[in-house]
Every structure is written in structure tokens, then in C-alpha cells.
Design a protein around this motif. Structure first.
Motif, PDB file in Angstrom:
ATOM      1  N   LEU A 112       0.857  -1.197   0.000  1.00 20.42           N
ATOM      2  CA  LEU A 112       0.000   0.000   0.000  1.00 20.42           C
ATOM      3  C   LEU A 112       0.890   1.242   0.000  1.00 20.42           C
ATOM      4  O   LEU A 112       1.909   1.265   0.685  1.00 20.42           O
ATOM      5  N   SER A 116      -2.048   4.893   3.044  1.00 19.01           N
ATOM      6  CA  SER A 116      -3.262   4.473   2.326  1.00 19.01           C
ATOM      7  C   SER A 116      -3.920   3.265   2.976  1.00 19.01           C
ATOM      8  O   SER A 116      -3.246   2.395   3.528  1.00 19.01           O
ATOM      9  N   ARG A 117      -5.242   3.213   2.906  1.00 18.67           N
ATOM     10  CA  ARG A 117      -5.995   2.015   3.282  1.00 18.67           C
ATOM     11  C   ARG A 117      -6.735   1.447   2.061  1.00 18.67           C
ATOM     12  O   ARG A 117      -7.582   0.585   2.191  1.00 18.67           O
ATOM     13  N   LEU A 119      -6.819  -0.766  -0.514  1.00 18.81           N
ATOM     14  CA  LEU A 119      -6.217  -1.991  -1.040  1.00 18.81           C
ATOM     15  C   LEU A 119      -6.694  -2.268  -2.464  1.00 18.81           C
ATOM     16  O   LEU A 119      -5.900  -2.651  -3.337  1.00 18.81           O
ATOM     17  N   ASP A 120      -7.977  -2.051  -2.713  1.00 19.70           N
ATOM     18  CA  ASP A 120      -8.492  -2.261  -4.072  1.00 19.70           C
ATOM     19  C   ASP A 120      -7.797  -1.334  -5.064  1.00 19.70           C
ATOM     20  O   ASP A 120      -7.470  -1.740  -6.188  1.00 19.70           O
ATOM     21  N   ARG A 123      -4.355  -2.567  -5.821  1.00 19.87           N
ATOM     22  CA  ARG A 123      -4.416  -3.743  -6.697  1.00 19.87           C
ATOM     23  C   ARG A 123      -4.724  -3.340  -8.139  1.00 19.87           C
ATOM     24  O   ARG A 123      -4.199  -3.929  -9.092  1.00 19.87           O
ATOM     25  N   HIS A 150       3.257 -14.090   0.402  1.00 15.94           N
ATOM     26  CA  HIS A 150       2.487 -14.459   1.590  1.00 15.94           C
ATOM     27  C   HIS A 150       1.732 -13.231   2.116  1.00 15.94           C
ATOM     28  O   HIS A 150       2.282 -12.127   2.139  1.00 15.94           O
ATOM     29  N   PRO A 151       0.476 -13.436   2.558  1.00 14.88           N
ATOM     30  CA  PRO A 151      -0.339 -12.301   3.026  1.00 14.88           C
ATOM     31  C   PRO A 151       0.305 -11.463   4.125  1.00 14.88           C
ATOM     32  O   PRO A 151      -0.109 -10.329   4.336  1.00 14.88           O
ATOM     33  N   MET A 152       1.302 -11.983   4.799  1.00 13.26           N
ATOM     34  CA  MET A 152       1.949 -11.156   5.838  1.00 13.26           C
ATOM     35  C   MET A 152       2.738 -10.011   5.220  1.00 13.26           C
ATOM     36  O   MET A 152       3.144  -9.087   5.927  1.00 13.26           O
ATOM     37  N   CYS A 154       1.368  -8.228   2.678  1.00 14.28           N
ATOM     38  CA  CYS A 154       0.376  -7.481   1.900  1.00 14.28           C
ATOM     39  C   CYS A 154       0.504  -5.968   2.089  1.00 14.28           C
ATOM     40  O   CYS A 154       0.414  -5.210   1.137  1.00 14.28           O
ATOM     41  N   ALA A 155       0.730  -5.522   3.308  1.00 18.38           N
ATOM     42  CA  ALA A 155       0.748  -4.079   3.577  1.00 18.38           C
ATOM     43  C   ALA A 155       1.957  -3.389   2.964  1.00 18.38           C
ATOM     44  O   ALA A 155       1.840  -2.310   2.387  1.00 18.38           O
ATOM     45  N   ASP A 156       3.120  -4.026   3.078  1.00 18.81           N
ATOM     46  CA  ASP A 156       4.340  -3.277   2.753  1.00 18.81           C
ATOM     47  C   ASP A 156       5.090  -3.760   1.528  1.00 18.81           C
ATOM     48  O   ASP A 156       6.020  -3.082   1.068  1.00 18.81           O
ATOM     49  N   GLY A 219      10.117  -8.433  11.443  1.00 17.58           N
ATOM     50  CA  GLY A 219      10.033  -7.954  10.061  1.00 17.58           C
ATOM     51  C   GLY A 219       9.662  -9.051   9.072  1.00 17.58           C
ATOM     52  O   GLY A 219       9.301  -8.751   7.939  1.00 17.58           O
TER      53      GLY A 219
END
Lengths: 280, 280
Positions: A112, A116-117, A119-120, A123, A150-152, A154-156, A219
Motif C-alpha cells: 500500500l 493508504s488504506r 487496497l483495491d 491492486r 504471503h499475506p503477511m 500485503c501491507a508493505d 520484520g
């Protein structure tokens, strides 16, 4: 009459025909030594990263690897579509892959944007970026390989978090132009992954293996283990990509401070052992 | 004529009708103080954990909470079906939930057994365990709520990694007997989550919120932030569970060493603020 060119007899060490050593597994091993180590071990393929290739020089790296008789199986990485300079960087990455005769450029989507929040929205930027790059990749003969992380992450690092999601984007393009990376570390937990691997079929542009252990380090970036040292059923995943029709290289790609602290050749040999015992 | 019982006027602080404070958010706040703090802040609900309730005594905790006019919104946690003593522990947890007049027992599935790579087998054990518990839960009037945990916990804590997967199991039972927990922290990254929330409908037994920040700490367990301090679009998730028909409590559940180090009342107030500003 000229003397025949001496090409090292690689790829013939038993069972290693599809083995590729990702250079990040022995991060501090200089490229020339890594290439020589692979030749010596009978390893036919190597996965490269843009940063060390850039330091060495892409043309020079291409000559080095070619003279050694090795194949560059993938180049990591393009992507990071949420960064401002993504266009320039990705066009350069495609060019570098072509220079290295490397058929696959791995794309890590990016996280992201700061603060930002949406996510769409992030993407959508990834899908738009890939659409813009696709003609350039096709012209260069390079497959853009979307790697779900991996979803962990996703944010960064990567808003593309599952193989299904990567395929939803890849399927908008020709299979030779946009594919996916199946990396065991990122997808093993997914209860739909075997279905998605079958769905992927000829979209599978790369298959990477390493293992999962806990506890994860701070991390979470350097939490990977050598094949066989964790809980991923790597053989089952390998059989699944085979059953989907994938016949390409299988890269061992591990990031871990303890692994990086060991001599490169020792890490290569451990990777080969893990591959033989837990992947083949 | 006896004097009317004094029941604190809870649930009337503006906008807090659905707010619930999960006691793990202020882990070191003694139960009596947490209950008094909730009453004082106009908070109507509290989420409890078995360990502190066990230390205080379940009957005694039930009386304390009831006298304060609070509702116990959930009890954490049953599950861990891959542990040897899962049956005894879960039957005890159902009994404790009933004692507390708590309608929802949160189930965390458990990870892979030590040394195992059999993820399908572990998942089957979870489904089998829930099938065995369901009649007991139904008899006690307690809903078993399957909580998918973020895939980074798949190996060591919870082989149920997505809401879709949780629903695949829950749908084998009556909705009042087996439901799911939607915890923002665990599901926010999932590109199918809004579809799955709609699918869940009356299966949603609990909705929990906290936020995601990076870098994750070592072990990743204590990486949660107060609502509004990270990148999760909590309001969008709240609207989605509302649209699915969920009208129940919204629990703020945060685990973080820095949050735990603060006074309980300060954490409660920060949770209320985050809830009002980023969830409602």
C-alpha cells in the motif's frame, strides 16, 4: 581449424536437470564465485537479482553465465507498482532480463502507498501497470511472472496475496507474456492452492522452493529455511506443478541471516541436498 | 419493599451500543478493574479469556460481570484440535461460556502437530473435532465460532487461514451451533473477503477489530495496533458485516507489548476513540 570451445559439463549431476540456485540464497557470495560453484556442483541453472547484476554489469554478467554454460532461470525483480518510478524501473528490468537471456522477470507487486488504506486501488494499479508493461515484455521475449507473496507482506511489499489473485490478473494476457510464480513459501498455507496450480497450467513461469519455520523473525522477511527444515510439503507442491504441465526449472530461494552467514558453496550443497531429499 | 437494584447505566455512551472491550487489549488490567472501567466509560460489552477468568473463578466472574450490567460478548478460546487434550479442554470451555452467559466460544484451530507436514490431515482433525463438540455446544446454548487466523499463523496456531475455509466447515452445521469470527486483522488482506462476509450472513458470530502495522515483531503474535493506527479499512469491513445482517457486538481486540504497558483505562479510552473514529 579452431579448438572446440570448452563448455563445462553442467546439468548432468544426478537429478539436477531442473535444479536452479537462486543467488539470494547465498546473498554474500560474489557472482563469479557463485557461477563457478554452480558449474563445479553440476548445477545447470541460476536465478539472479537485479542489484548484484547491476553492480557487476548486466552485459558482463550475461557473458560470465553464458561462458560457464549456465542458464539464467529468472531475474528478480520488477514490480513495486505503487512506487513512483515503477515505469522506468520495470522497463529497465525487462531490458536486463533480455540481456541475460533470461525468460522470466519476477514481479513483486508492491504494498500500500504510505498512509493508504485503499487496497483495491493499489491492486488496480498493479493490474494497470502490468497491462502497460505487457507489450514491452512481449517485444523483448520476456515473460512477466506475477509472484503472489504471503499475506503477511500485503501491507508493505505485495498486495497480490494468493495464487488465485495473481491468476485473475495474468489471465487477461497471453500466457507467454504474463504468467505466475509458484513459490512454496508464499502459497503453502492456502487451502485452494492445488486447485489454483491446476488452473494455472501453462501460466506457471517459475517454481521456487524453501521451507517455513517458526518463530518468524522481526520484520518476517528473513524467515525462510532450506528445503526440508520446516513444515511445507514441498514434494506435493512439486508434483502439483508437474501435473499442471510445468517442466521448467525449480529454484531454491532462501532468505535467512544464518544461511547468509555460511560459505556460499556450503549453502549451495545444502540446497542441492534439500532439493534431492525433499523436492524431487 | 426492597430498594431497587442499582444497575449502572451502561450502553448509553454515545455510539457505544455495540462496543465491546476485549480484555486481552489491556492484558494486565485486573478483571475487577476492567469491569469497573467499562461501566464507568459507558461500555456495554466485554470479551473475556479463559486464563484470567479461570484465575478469578468462572462463577465469580459471571457474578461480577452480571452485577455490573455488562454483557460477555465472547470467550476466547477453545480449539487447538491438534493438541492431545483438545476434547477435555473444549468441553470445559463450552461449560465456562455457559456459566458466563456468553453466547460465543471462539475456536482457534491449532497448528500442525510437531514435525508434521500434513496440512490436510490437521484440517480434517479440526473439522472432526468441531463435529464432536457441536452437540455439546448446542445443548449449552453456546455458538462455536471458528476464527480463521492470518496465514502467518498457519504452521503453529491455526490451520484455518481464510474466512472461506472457516465457512466451508461451519456450513456443515446449524448456524446457531457453528459460526465464524470475522477478525479484521486476520482477513483484511484477502481479495475474496467481502464476498465471503456476504456468504457468511447469519454465520457471523463475532466481529473483532484492530489494525495492522509494520514491521511485524519477532514471532508476529503481538503485532496488532489500535484501530486507526494502521492500514486496515475497518469501516468498510464493519459496513460489510452489517450488510450481511450482523447486528452483534464489535470487539476491539489488540495484542501489543506497548499497548499492554499502558494503564488499562487509558487503553480502553483509546480503544473507544479508535472505534468511534475508524469503525463506526
Amino acid at each position: 581449424m579452431t579448438a572446440p570451445q570448452v563448455v563445462p559439463d553442467v546439468g548432468h549431476a544426478a537429478g539436477l536437470a531442473r535444479f536452479s540456485f537462486n543467488q539470494a540464497t547465498a546473498k554474500h557470495w560474489p557472482l563469479e564465485e557463485a557461477v563457478a560453484g554452480c558449474v563445479d556442483a553440476g548445477v545447470p541453472g541460476i536465478g539472479l537479482w537485479r542489484e548484484p547484476v547491476g553492480e557487476y554489469g548486466a552485459q558482463r554478467a550475461a557473458r560470465l553465465v553464458r561462458a560457464a554454460g549456465l542458464t539464467v532461470t529468472s531475474l528478480c525483480r520488477g514490480g513495486f507498482f505503487t512506487a513512483d518510478d515503477w515505469r522506468t524501473e520495470n522497463l529497465r528490468a525487462i531490458e536486463e532480463a533480455a540481456t541475460l537471456d533470461c525468460p522470466v522477470l519476477v514481479l513483486v507487486a508492491g504494498g500500500l502507498p504510505p498512509g493508504s488504506r485503499d487496497l483495491d486501488g493499489a491492486r488496480q494499479r498493479v493490474a494497470d501497470g502490468i497491462a502497460e508493461l505487457a507489450p514491452h515484455a512481449a517485444a523483448a521475449g520476456v515473460t512477466l511472472a506475477i509472484e503472489p507473496l504471503h499475506p503477511m507482506f500485503c501491507a508493505d511489499r505485495c498486495v497480490i496475496a494468493t495464487l488465485g489473485q495473481a491468476l485473475d490478473i495474468a489471465e487477461r494476457f497471453e500466457p507467454g507474456t504474463v504468467g505466475v510464480v509458484v513459490d512454496a513459501y508464499h502459497v503453502w498455507w492456502d487451502d485452494t492452492v492445488y486447485h489454483q496450480i491446476a488452473r494455472a497450467g501453462d501460466r506457471i513461469a517459475a517454481f521456487q522452493v524453501c521451507d517455513w519455520t517458526t518463530p518468524l523473525p522481526e520484520g518476517v522477511l528473513l524467515g525462510r529455511a532450506l528445503p526440508g527444515e520446516g513444515c511445507i510439503d514441498l514434494r506435493r507442491l512439486r508434483r502439483a506443478v508437474d501435473a499442471a504441465g510445468y517442466t521448467g526449472p525449480i529454484e531454491v530461494e532462501v532468505f535467512h541471516a544464518d544461511v547468509w552467514a555460511r560459505p556460499g558453496r556450503e549453502v549451495l550443497d545444502a540446497s542441492v541436498r534439500g532439493y534431492r531429499e525433499h523436492v524431487l
